[in-house]
Design a protein around this motif. Sequence first.
Motif, PDB file in Angstrom:
ATOM      1  N   HIS A 199      -3.767  55.784  60.601  1.00 57.40           N
ATOM      2  CA  HIS A 199      -3.791  54.358  60.254  1.00 57.40           C
ATOM      3  C   HIS A 199      -4.886  54.027  59.247  1.00 57.40           C
ATOM      4  O   HIS A 199      -4.666  53.256  58.329  1.00 57.40           O
ATOM      5  N   HIS A 200      -6.067  54.614  59.410  1.00 61.39           N
ATOM      6  CA  HIS A 200      -7.141  54.330  58.452  1.00 61.39           C
ATOM      7  C   HIS A 200      -8.171  55.455  58.417  1.00 61.39           C
ATOM      8  O   HIS A 200      -8.258  56.273  59.336  1.00 61.39           O
TER       9      HIS A 200
ATOM     10  N   GLU B  25      -9.602  42.344  67.216  1.00 58.16           N
ATOM     11  CA  GLU B  25      -8.622  43.133  66.462  1.00 58.16           C
ATOM     12  C   GLU B  25      -7.338  43.370  67.258  1.00 58.16           C
ATOM     13  O   GLU B  25      -6.408  44.007  66.769  1.00 58.16           O
TER      14      GLU B  25
ATOM     15  N   ALA C  57      -2.445  44.309  64.071  1.00 57.03           N
ATOM     16  CA  ALA C  57      -2.154  45.124  62.884  1.00 57.03           C
ATOM     17  C   ALA C  57      -1.539  46.464  63.298  1.00 57.03           C
ATOM     18  O   ALA C  57      -0.693  47.020  62.588  1.00 57.03           O
TER      19      ALA C  57
ATOM     20  N   LEU D 153      -5.506  52.642  54.028  1.00 58.26           N
ATOM     21  CA  LEU D 153      -6.392  51.598  54.555  1.00 58.26           C
ATOM     22  C   LEU D 153      -7.772  52.218  54.779  1.00 58.26           C
ATOM     23  O   LEU D 153      -7.909  53.197  55.515  1.00 58.26           O
TER      24      LEU D 153
ATOM     25  N   PRO E 166      -5.003  48.573  51.641  1.00 58.26           N
ATOM     26  CA  PRO E 166      -4.411  49.846  51.195  1.00 58.26           C
ATOM     27  C   PRO E 166      -3.859  49.792  49.768  1.00 58.26           C
ATOM     28  O   PRO E 166      -3.848  50.812  49.069  1.00 58.26           O
ATOM     29  N   LYS E 167      -3.460  48.603  49.313  1.00 55.36           N
ATOM     30  CA  LYS E 167      -2.955  48.481  47.925  1.00 55.36           C
ATOM     31  C   LYS E 167      -4.056  48.786  46.908  1.00 55.36           C
ATOM     32  O   LYS E 167      -3.778  49.097  45.753  1.00 55.36           O
TER      33      LYS E 167
ATOM     34  N   LYS F 165       6.628  49.382  61.480  1.00 59.60           N
ATOM     35  CA  LYS F 165       7.071  49.676  60.111  1.00 59.60           C
ATOM     36  C   LYS F 165       7.071  51.166  59.792  1.00 59.60           C
ATOM     37  O   LYS F 165       7.998  51.679  59.182  1.00 59.60           O
ATOM     38  N   LYS F 166       6.009  51.854  60.205  1.00 59.75           N
ATOM     39  CA  LYS F 166       5.838  53.256  59.781  1.00 59.75           C
ATOM     40  C   LYS F 166       5.905  54.259  60.918  1.00 59.75           C
ATOM     41  O   LYS F 166       5.941  55.452  60.681  1.00 59.75           O
TER      42      LYS F 166
ATOM     43  N   PHE G 271       2.008  47.988  62.145  1.00 58.31           N
ATOM     44  CA  PHE G 271       1.999  49.295  61.482  1.00 58.31           C
ATOM     45  C   PHE G 271       3.022  50.227  62.137  1.00 58.31           C
ATOM     46  O   PHE G 271       3.824  50.878  61.455  1.00 58.31           O
TER      47      PHE G 271
ATOM     48  N   GLU H  91     -10.396  58.154  66.334  1.00 59.17           N
ATOM     49  CA  GLU H  91     -10.212  56.915  67.095  1.00 59.17           C
ATOM     50  C   GLU H  91      -8.712  56.700  67.308  1.00 59.17           C
ATOM     51  O   GLU H  91      -7.960  56.617  66.336  1.00 59.17           O
TER      52      GLU H  91
ATOM     53  N   GLY I 144      -2.632  53.331  48.802  1.00 57.96           N
ATOM     54  CA  GLY I 144      -1.841  53.310  50.035  1.00 57.96           C
ATOM     55  C   GLY I 144      -2.595  53.727  51.287  1.00 57.96           C
ATOM     56  O   GLY I 144      -1.988  53.920  52.340  1.00 57.96           O
TER      57      GLY I 144
ATOM     58  N   LEU J 186      -5.841  54.132  68.451  1.00 60.10           N
ATOM     59  CA  LEU J 186      -5.718  52.668  68.511  1.00 60.10           C
ATOM     60  C   LEU J 186      -4.349  52.285  69.039  1.00 60.10           C
ATOM     61  O   LEU J 186      -3.331  52.734  68.502  1.00 60.10           O
TER      62      LEU J 186
ATOM     63  N   LEU K  95     -10.588  42.823  52.980  1.00 57.57           N
ATOM     64  CA  LEU K  95      -9.774  42.028  53.907  1.00 57.57           C
ATOM     65  C   LEU K  95     -10.582  40.993  54.681  1.00 57.57           C
ATOM     66  O   LEU K  95     -10.026  40.261  55.483  1.00 57.57           O
TER      67      LEU K  95
HETATM   68  N1  CMX Z   1      -2.155  52.091  55.862  1.00 50.31           N
HETATM   69  C1  CMX Z   1      -1.431  52.093  54.731  1.00 50.31           C
HETATM   70  N2  CMX Z   1      -0.595  51.072  54.369  1.00 50.31           N
HETATM   71  C2  CMX Z   1      -0.510  50.037  55.215  1.00 50.31           C
HETATM   72  C3  CMX Z   1      -1.231  49.973  56.416  1.00 50.31           C
HETATM   73  C4  CMX Z   1      -2.085  51.060  56.733  1.00 50.31           C
HETATM   74  N3  CMX Z   1      -2.802  51.083  57.830  1.00 50.31           N
HETATM   75  N4  CMX Z   1      -0.922  48.822  57.043  1.00 50.31           N
HETATM   76  C5  CMX Z   1      -0.049  48.173  56.269  1.00 50.31           C
HETATM   77  N5  CMX Z   1       0.199  48.891  55.162  1.00 50.31           N
HETATM   78  C6  CMX Z   1       1.069  48.549  54.043  1.00 50.31           C
HETATM   79  C7  CMX Z   1       2.324  47.856  54.448  1.00 50.31           C
HETATM   80  O1  CMX Z   1       3.275  48.804  54.843  1.00 50.31           O
HETATM   81  C8  CMX Z   1       2.711  47.140  53.166  1.00 50.31           C
HETATM   82  O2  CMX Z   1       3.326  48.044  52.280  1.00 50.31           O
HETATM   83  P1  CMX Z   1       4.546  47.596  51.334  1.00 50.31           P
HETATM   84  O3  CMX Z   1       4.075  46.377  50.579  1.00 50.31           O
HETATM   85  O4  CMX Z   1       4.769  48.796  50.462  1.00 50.31           O
HETATM   86  O5  CMX Z   1       5.663  47.284  52.265  1.00 50.31           O
HETATM   87  C9  CMX Z   1       1.371  46.776  52.572  1.00 50.31           C
HETATM   88  O6  CMX Z   1       0.402  47.601  53.231  1.00 50.31           O
HETATM   89  C10 CMX Z   1       0.959  45.334  52.763  1.00 50.31           C
HETATM   90  O7  CMX Z   1       1.327  44.947  53.976  1.00 50.31           O
HETATM   91  P2  CMX Z   1       1.475  43.405  54.285  1.00 50.31           P
HETATM   92  O8  CMX Z   1       2.843  43.158  54.801  1.00 50.31           O
HETATM   93  O9  CMX Z   1       0.981  42.578  53.161  1.00 50.31           O
HETATM   94  O10 CMX Z   1       0.440  43.154  55.360  1.00 50.31           O
HETATM   95  P3  CMX Z   1       0.434  43.616  56.840  1.00 50.31           P
HETATM   96  O11 CMX Z   1       0.705  42.418  57.651  1.00 50.31           O
HETATM   97  O12 CMX Z   1       1.210  44.853  57.081  1.00 50.31           O
HETATM   98  O13 CMX Z   1      -1.125  43.937  56.931  1.00 50.31           O
HETATM   99  C11 CMX Z   1      -3.167  44.921  56.387  1.00 50.31           C
HETATM  100  C12 CMX Z   1      -1.667  45.057  56.289  1.00 50.31           C
HETATM  101  C13 CMX Z   1      -3.770  46.238  55.923  1.00 50.31           C
HETATM  102  C14 CMX Z   1      -3.611  43.775  55.483  1.00 50.31           C
HETATM  103  C15 CMX Z   1      -3.536  44.610  57.885  1.00 50.31           C
HETATM  104  O14 CMX Z   1      -3.053  45.651  58.689  1.00 50.31           O
HETATM  105  C16 CMX Z   1      -5.013  44.443  58.106  1.00 50.31           C
HETATM  106  O15 CMX Z   1      -5.570  43.372  57.864  1.00 50.31           O
HETATM  107  N6  CMX Z   1      -5.708  45.518  58.556  1.00 50.31           N
HETATM  108  C17 CMX Z   1      -7.122  45.465  58.839  1.00 50.31           C
HETATM  109  C18 CMX Z   1      -7.409  45.248  60.308  1.00 50.31           C
HETATM  110  C19 CMX Z   1      -6.895  46.357  61.149  1.00 50.31           C
HETATM  111  O16 CMX Z   1      -6.216  47.268  60.707  1.00 50.31           O
HETATM  112  N7  CMX Z   1      -7.253  46.276  62.451  1.00 50.31           N
HETATM  113  C20 CMX Z   1      -6.893  47.273  63.424  1.00 50.31           C
HETATM  114  C21 CMX Z   1      -7.944  48.345  63.542  1.00 50.31           C
HETATM  115  C22 CMX Z   1      -9.217  47.818  64.164  1.00 50.31           C
HETATM  116  C23 CMX Z   1     -10.261  48.867  64.451  1.00 50.31           C
HETATM  117  O17 CMX Z   1     -10.334  49.932  63.812  1.00 50.31           O
HETATM  118  O18 CMX Z   1     -11.054  48.605  65.407  1.00 50.31           O
END
Ligand code: CMX
Length: 137
Positions: free
Chosen positions: A77-78, A39, A64, A126, A119-120, A71-72, A68, A54, A124, A56, A101
């Motif tokens: 985060h989740h 990751e 990721a 994750l 998140p979609k 952008k934000k 994140f 947690e 919103g 991160l 995912l």
């Molecule tokens: N929470 C809420 N929204 C989020 C987000 C989060 N954590 N991360 C991204 N987004 C939003 C983006 O801002 C974007 O919003 P808009 O379309 O309104 O601009 C939307 O989700 C889609 O983003 P994207 O550009 O298509 O994709 P990203 O490259 O930003 O990836 C995501 C987003 C969720 C698919 C990617 O972060 C992912 O695969 N996450 C899962 C893995 C992960 O998070 N690993 C780290 C933690 C590991 C652990 O816990 O050990």
Amino acid sequence: MMKKIEHIGIAVSDLAASNKLYAALLGVSSYKTEKVETEMVDTSFFKVGESKVELLAATSPDSAIAKFIAKKGEGIHHLAFEVDDIRKAMAQLREDGFILLSDEPKKGADNKLICFVHPKSANGVLIELCQEMKDKG
Ligand code: CMX
């Protein structure tokens, strides 16, 4: 299907600084730090009563967490929910139209099998599913 909130994931820029900050905030030290190569994150866990936090931090600009924060900014985060049977939970959510995912569970931090819901799919937020692994492998 969901048993409880297992932990709340917080994206941070500087893990060492945030470790100190959260130790002061929560009144307990981190009980575990762990690098999750797959990751691209360094993680640190705190336990407060039955709840876990947690932290991160990204280990690569491709992580990721780096995307994140770019952008934000730093922040929540989740949300991770514990499940007994992650494959069953994934199949149910998939059937109900949620976007997962990964097709298969992945090995995450803290001896867990994990899978994320986009998140979609969840207003919103994750969402992470996690199942405790029985053995340490
Ligand atoms: N929470 C809420 N929204 C989020 C987000 C989060 N954590 N991360 C991204 N987004 C939003 C983006 O801002 C974007 O919003 P808009 O379309 O309104 O601009 C939307 O989700 C889609 O983003 P994207 O550009 O298509 O994709 P990203 O490259 O930003 O990836 C995501 C987003 C969720 C698919 C990617 O972060 C992912 O695969 N996450 C899962 C893995 C992960 O998070 N690993 C780290 C933690 C590991 C652990 O816990 O050990």
